[in-house]
Write a protein that holds these residues in place. Structure first.
Motif, PDB file in Angstrom:
ATOM      1  N   ARG A  71       0.822  -1.209   0.000  1.00  0.00           N
ATOM      2  CA  ARG A  71       0.000   0.000   0.000  1.00  0.00           C
ATOM      3  C   ARG A  71       0.858   1.262   0.000  1.00  0.00           C
ATOM      4  NH1 ARG A  71      -2.630  -1.035   4.341  1.00  0.00           N
ATOM      5  NH2 ARG A  71      -1.391   0.278   5.735  1.00  0.00           N
ATOM      6  N   ASP A  72       2.023   1.195   0.640  1.00  0.00           N
ATOM      7  CA  ASP A  72       2.918   2.357   0.716  1.00  0.00           C
ATOM      8  C   ASP A  72       3.899   2.406  -0.440  1.00  0.00           C
ATOM      9  OD1 ASP A  72       1.669   2.899   3.158  1.00  0.00           O
ATOM     10  OD2 ASP A  72       3.110   1.656   4.264  1.00  0.00           O
ATOM     11  N   GLY A  73       3.912   1.413  -1.295  1.00  0.00           N
ATOM     12  CA  GLY A  73       4.853   1.365  -2.410  1.00  0.00           C
ATOM     13  C   GLY A  73       6.221   0.853  -1.982  1.00  0.00           C
ATOM     14  N   PHE A  74       6.964   0.319  -2.949  1.00  0.00           N
ATOM     15  CA  PHE A  74       8.319  -0.160  -2.685  1.00  0.00           C
ATOM     16  C   PHE A  74       9.313   0.927  -3.101  1.00  0.00           C
ATOM     17  CE2 PHE A  74       5.931  -4.119  -3.293  1.00  0.00           C
ATOM     18  CZ  PHE A  74       6.321  -4.834  -2.167  1.00  0.00           C
ATOM     19  N   SER A  75       9.979   1.523  -2.104  1.00  0.00           N
ATOM     20  CA  SER A  75      10.961   2.570  -2.406  1.00  0.00           C
ATOM     21  C   SER A  75      12.183   1.991  -3.106  1.00  0.00           C
ATOM     22  CB  SER A  75      11.377   3.289  -1.121  1.00  0.00           C
ATOM     23  OG  SER A  75      11.897   2.359  -0.175  1.00  0.00           O
ATOM     24  N   ASP A  76      12.521   0.752  -2.794  1.00  0.00           N
ATOM     25  CA  ASP A  76      13.635   0.060  -3.446  1.00  0.00           C
ATOM     26  C   ASP A  76      13.174  -1.359  -3.776  1.00  0.00           C
ATOM     27  OD1 ASP A  76      15.978  -1.015  -4.341  1.00  0.00           O
ATOM     28  OD2 ASP A  76      17.182  -0.506  -2.583  1.00  0.00           O
ATOM     29  N   TRP A  77      12.545  -1.491  -4.933  1.00  0.00           N
ATOM     30  CA  TRP A  77      11.939  -2.780  -5.253  1.00  0.00           C
ATOM     31  C   TRP A  77      13.003  -3.851  -5.550  1.00  0.00           C
ATOM     32  CZ3 TRP A  77      12.640  -5.544  -9.688  1.00  0.00           C
ATOM     33  CH2 TRP A  77      13.121  -4.870 -10.813  1.00  0.00           C
ATOM     34  N   GLN A  78      14.212  -3.418  -6.015  1.00  0.00           N
ATOM     35  CA  GLN A  78      15.273  -4.397  -6.250  1.00  0.00           C
ATOM     36  C   GLN A  78      15.690  -5.092  -4.960  1.00  0.00           C
ATOM     37  OE1 GLN A  78      15.328  -1.281  -7.422  1.00  0.00           O
ATOM     38  NE2 GLN A  78      15.854  -1.284  -9.608  1.00  0.00           N
ATOM     39  N   GLN A  79      15.743  -4.327  -3.869  1.00  0.00           N
ATOM     40  CA  GLN A  79      16.088  -4.929  -2.580  1.00  0.00           C
ATOM     41  C   GLN A  79      15.007  -5.914  -2.145  1.00  0.00           C
ATOM     42  OE1 GLN A  79      16.379  -2.145   0.632  1.00  0.00           O
ATOM     43  NE2 GLN A  79      16.964  -3.699   2.153  1.00  0.00           N
ATOM     44  N   ALA A  80      13.746  -5.491  -2.309  1.00  0.00           N
ATOM     45  CA  ALA A  80      12.639  -6.381  -1.954  1.00  0.00           C
ATOM     46  C   ALA A  80      12.650  -7.639  -2.814  1.00  0.00           C
ATOM     47  CB  ALA A  80      11.311  -5.639  -2.109  1.00  0.00           C
ATOM     48  N   SER A  82      15.284  -9.093  -4.193  1.00  0.00           N
ATOM     49  CA  SER A  82      16.367  -9.980  -3.761  1.00  0.00           C
ATOM     50  C   SER A  82      16.004 -10.720  -2.485  1.00  0.00           C
ATOM     51  CB  SER A  82      17.648  -9.175  -3.560  1.00  0.00           C
ATOM     52  OG  SER A  82      17.492  -8.224  -2.517  1.00  0.00           O
ATOM     53  N   MET A  83      15.251 -10.090  -1.608  1.00  0.00           N
ATOM     54  CA  MET A  83      14.812 -10.751  -0.374  1.00  0.00           C
ATOM     55  C   MET A  83      13.793 -11.853  -0.684  1.00  0.00           C
ATOM     56  SD  MET A  83      14.490  -7.327   2.005  1.00  0.00           S
ATOM     57  CE  MET A  83      14.075  -8.173   3.514  1.00  0.00           C
ATOM     58  N   LEU A  84      12.926 -11.597  -1.655  1.00  0.00           N
ATOM     59  CA  LEU A  84      11.928 -12.601  -2.024  1.00  0.00           C
ATOM     60  C   LEU A  84      12.568 -13.786  -2.746  1.00  0.00           C
ATOM     61  CD1 LEU A  84       9.072 -10.227  -3.264  1.00  0.00           C
ATOM     62  CD2 LEU A  84       9.047 -11.631  -1.200  1.00  0.00           C
ATOM     63  N   LYS A  85      13.609 -13.515  -3.524  1.00  0.00           N
ATOM     64  CA  LYS A  85      14.278 -14.593  -4.248  1.00  0.00           C
ATOM     65  C   LYS A  85      15.000 -15.560  -3.307  1.00  0.00           C
ATOM     66  CE  LYS A  85      15.086 -12.033  -8.539  1.00  0.00           C
ATOM     67  NZ  LYS A  85      16.116 -11.417  -9.416  1.00  0.00           N
ATOM     68  N   ALA A  86      15.179 -15.131  -2.057  1.00  0.00           N
ATOM     69  CA  ALA A  86      15.817 -16.025  -1.087  1.00  0.00           C
ATOM     70  C   ALA A  86      14.920 -17.209  -0.732  1.00  0.00           C
ATOM     71  CB  ALA A  86      16.179 -15.247   0.176  1.00  0.00           C
ATOM     72  N   ASP A  87      13.625 -17.086  -1.019  1.00  0.00           N
ATOM     73  CA  ASP A  87      12.713 -18.196  -0.749  1.00  0.00           C
ATOM     74  C   ASP A  87      12.989 -19.333  -1.727  1.00  0.00           C
ATOM     75  OD1 ASP A  87       9.898 -18.765   0.756  1.00  0.00           O
ATOM     76  OD2 ASP A  87       9.870 -19.609  -1.265  1.00  0.00           O
ATOM     77  N   ARG A  88      12.918 -20.554  -1.244  1.00  0.00           N
ATOM     78  CA  ARG A  88      13.278 -21.733  -2.045  1.00  0.00           C
ATOM     79  C   ARG A  88      12.336 -21.959  -3.223  1.00  0.00           C
ATOM     80  NH1 ARG A  88      11.094 -23.391   2.769  1.00  0.00           N
ATOM     81  NH2 ARG A  88       9.169 -24.620   2.692  1.00  0.00           N
ATOM     82  N   ASP A  89      11.104 -21.457  -3.157  1.00  0.00           N
ATOM     83  CA  ASP A  89      10.134 -21.708  -4.221  1.00  0.00           C
ATOM     84  C   ASP A  89      10.065 -20.590  -5.252  1.00  0.00           C
ATOM     85  OD1 ASP A  89       9.396 -24.099  -3.021  1.00  0.00           O
ATOM     86  OD2 ASP A  89       7.875 -23.148  -1.766  1.00  0.00           O
ATOM     87  N   VAL A  90      10.733 -19.475  -5.007  1.00  0.00           N
ATOM     88  CA  VAL A  90      10.669 -18.316  -5.900  1.00  0.00           C
ATOM     89  C   VAL A  90      11.846 -18.351  -6.857  1.00  0.00           C
ATOM     90  CG1 VAL A  90      10.645 -15.803  -6.035  1.00  0.00           C
ATOM     91  CG2 VAL A  90       9.491 -16.952  -4.138  1.00  0.00           C
ATOM     92  N   ILE A  91      11.560 -18.296  -8.154  1.00  0.00           N
ATOM     93  CA  ILE A  91      12.636 -18.321  -9.149  1.00  0.00           C
ATOM     94  C   ILE A  91      12.753 -16.996  -9.902  1.00  0.00           C
ATOM     95  CG2 ILE A  91      12.492 -20.806  -9.475  1.00  0.00           C
ATOM     96  CD1 ILE A  91      10.871 -20.362 -11.961  1.00  0.00           C
ATOM     97  N   GLY A  92      11.835 -16.074  -9.681  1.00  0.00           N
ATOM     98  CA  GLY A  92      11.919 -14.787 -10.368  1.00  0.00           C
ATOM     99  C   GLY A  92      10.956 -13.779  -9.770  1.00  0.00           C
ATOM    100  N   VAL A  93      11.354 -12.506  -9.800  1.00  0.00           N
ATOM    101  CA  VAL A  93      10.517 -11.424  -9.286  1.00  0.00           C
ATOM    102  C   VAL A  93      10.615 -10.249 -10.251  1.00  0.00           C
ATOM    103  CG1 VAL A  93      10.062  -9.845  -7.364  1.00  0.00           C
ATOM    104  CG2 VAL A  93      10.946 -12.140  -6.902  1.00  0.00           C
ATOM    105  N   THR A  94       9.494  -9.632 -10.539  1.00  0.00           N
ATOM    106  CA  THR A  94       9.479  -8.482 -11.437  1.00  0.00           C
ATOM    107  C   THR A  94       8.376  -7.521 -10.993  1.00  0.00           C
ATOM    108  OG1 THR A  94       9.279  -7.774 -13.749  1.00  0.00           O
ATOM    109  CG2 THR A  94       7.906  -9.604 -13.048  1.00  0.00           C
ATOM    110  N   PRO A  95       8.542  -6.205 -11.221  1.00  0.00           N
ATOM    111  CA  PRO A  95       7.463  -5.266 -10.906  1.00  0.00           C
ATOM    112  C   PRO A  95       6.199  -5.620 -11.672  1.00  0.00           C
ATOM    113  CG  PRO A  95       9.506  -4.089 -11.279  1.00  0.00           C
ATOM    114  CD  PRO A  95       9.758  -5.519 -11.676  1.00  0.00           C
ATOM    115  N   SER A  96       5.088  -5.400 -11.051  1.00  0.00           N
ATOM    116  CA  SER A  96       3.812  -5.785 -11.652  1.00  0.00           C
ATOM    117  C   SER A  96       2.803  -4.659 -11.528  1.00  0.00           C
ATOM    118  CB  SER A  96       3.259  -7.041 -10.973  1.00  0.00           C
ATOM    119  OG  SER A  96       1.960  -7.350 -11.442  1.00  0.00           O
ATOM    120  N   THR A  97       2.030  -4.490 -12.566  1.00  0.00           N
ATOM    121  CA  THR A  97       0.887  -3.584 -12.511  1.00  0.00           C
ATOM    122  C   THR A  97      -0.171  -4.116 -13.462  1.00  0.00           C
ATOM    123  OG1 THR A  97       0.170  -1.263 -12.674  1.00  0.00           O
ATOM    124  CG2 THR A  97       1.725  -2.048 -14.353  1.00  0.00           C
TER     125      THR A  97
END
Length: 412
Positions: A71-80, A82-97
């Motif tokens: 709701r507040d937006g991601f000020s640094d989405w690349q950091q977020a 990289s944190m999500l990619k640390a999960d074993r089931d996540v293979i990719g993350v990209t901004p979405s709208t």
């Protein structure tokens, strides 16, 4: 119970020609029932697995599998990311709208889910996730206002590559003295994609920044991230871990996680329920065959009462008597099971060839049935059949073990 003597006697009884012809017929009927039930279970579950896998690839390869909104937006989405990619089931993350939109051509109008994407990121992830991607995505450049449509949607709108359509967004509405006015822009059709499913008529893609401008939002802002998973069916469990993964960059209260089940869960649920019901109905064939094994063994116990009594007078224990008839019934079950496994696998692996040879087209239009043979399901079928038939042999075997030698041999 299963001593060597019990096994040998049970095997000889099983091989010997039955004096009672009706008992032989019941035994044949029982073996045939197990054979048909197991073979049908393998074929049906393999086809249902194939249909489910095809649906998974054609739909879940195109729609967002898991979306995290802040709701507040991601000020640094690349950091977020990289944190999500640390999960074993996540293979990719990209901004979405994305937004609900109306597409208007000179011939028709249609409602779609409009997704904003970064072409380069989509191309990299497509190789990993088998998502929808074509070279037309490379034509999506910020500020160019180009759009990619599904073939079914393009046919409905009667447009081709190079045509211009009007896109009206459900977001970015402004209010005027005449009432609410939706945000709208003209887009040029840059290309088409085809997944062979319902998404061909429901999805459209534009560049991320163009989508944000259409929705009257900051083109550089990111308030949602789309996650690509190694298995879309893990979306629920993965989603539950998201707040903990983003604890350092986003408040848990500001996060909203939703996945593909919100839009397509009912369709996959229907396929799963249909597969379970078909398996249940076909399992009843095996259960009926097991009851026939009971009937055949009861007749065998009656025929062999004198033999059993003689064996017991010679020192055969009651548990070994049970083993004789359990072995006899189990061998019938194993015979039907082996034949059913062989026939089921052979038919499942060559199903489309067989259907083509007899001139049957189930899906029409020359399409072939998808078939996926699951080793886990084969194990369940084998184990379930063995357990059911083993239980079926216990009652006749128990009756045989309770034979009283003196009573049975009184008039012999």
């Amino acid at each position: 119970m299963f001593s060597s003597s019990a096994f040998l006697i049970g095997f000889r009884y099983w091989r010997a020609r039955k004096a009672n012809a009706f008992a032989s017929f019941i035994t044949l009927f029982a073996v045939s029932g197990i054979f048909l039930g197991v073979a049908a279970l393998i074929v049906v579950t393999s086809v249902m697995n194939g249909l489910e896998g095809q649906l998974k690839e054609r739909i879940l390869g195109a729609v967002p599998q898991l979306v995290v909104e802040n709701r507040d937006g991601f000020s640094d989405w690349q950091q977020a990311a990289s944190m999500l990619k640390a999960d074993r089931d996540v293979i990719g993350v990209t901004p979405s709208t994305s937004t609900q939109a109306m597409l208007q051509s000179s011939a028709n109008i249609a409602a779609v889910q409009l997704n904003g994407v970064f072409p380069q990121t989509e191309a990299e992830l497509a190789a990993l996730t088998h998502t929808v991607y074509s070279s037309a995505f490379d034509a999506l450049e910020p500020g160019s206002y180009r759009i990619i449509l599904g073939t079914a949607l393009a046919s409905e709108l009667d447009v081709a590559v190079g045509d211009t359509i009007r896109v009206l967004s459900g977001e970015g509405v402004v209010y005027s003295p005449l009432g609410p006015v939706p945000s709208q822009r003209r887009f040029v059709v840059a290309g088409l994609f085809q997944m062979g499913s319902m998404v061909d008529a429901q999805l459209a893609f534009v560049h991320y920044e163009d989508a944000r401008r259409l929705m009257r939002k900051n083109p550089a802002g990111v308030d949602a991230l789309r996650l690509y998973l190694d298995d879309p069916f893990k979306a629920e469990t993965t989603g539950n871990r998201i707040p903990a993964l983003l604890a350092g960059v986003a408040s848990a209260d500001a996060l909203t996680v939703h996945d593909w089940r919100d839009s397509y869960g009912q369709r996959f649920g229907a396929v799963k329920m249909e597969k379970n019901m078909m398996s249940l109905m076909l399992s009843l064939i095996v259960a009926v065959a097991a009851f026939n094994i009971v009937s055949a063994l009861v007749m065998m116990v009656v025929d062999k009462t004198t033999d059993v009594a003689v064996l017991m007078t010679q020192g055969l224990k009651r548990a070994e008597v049970m083993g004789i008839f359990v072995v006899q019934g189990s061998l019938n079950a194993v015979l039907g099971l082996v034949l059913g496994l062989a026939a089921g696998l052979l038919l499942a692996l060559n199903l489309n060839t067989v259907l083509s040879a007899i001139g049957v087209s189930v899906l029409g239009g020359g399409q072939s049935l998808p078939v996926i043979v699951s080793g886990t399901q084969l194990g369940i079928i084998v184990l379930g059949t063995v357990i059911i038939t083993l239980l079926a042999t216990l009652y006749p075997a128990l009756k045989a073990s309770r034979v009283e030698p003196a009573q049975a041999l009184r008039y012999e």
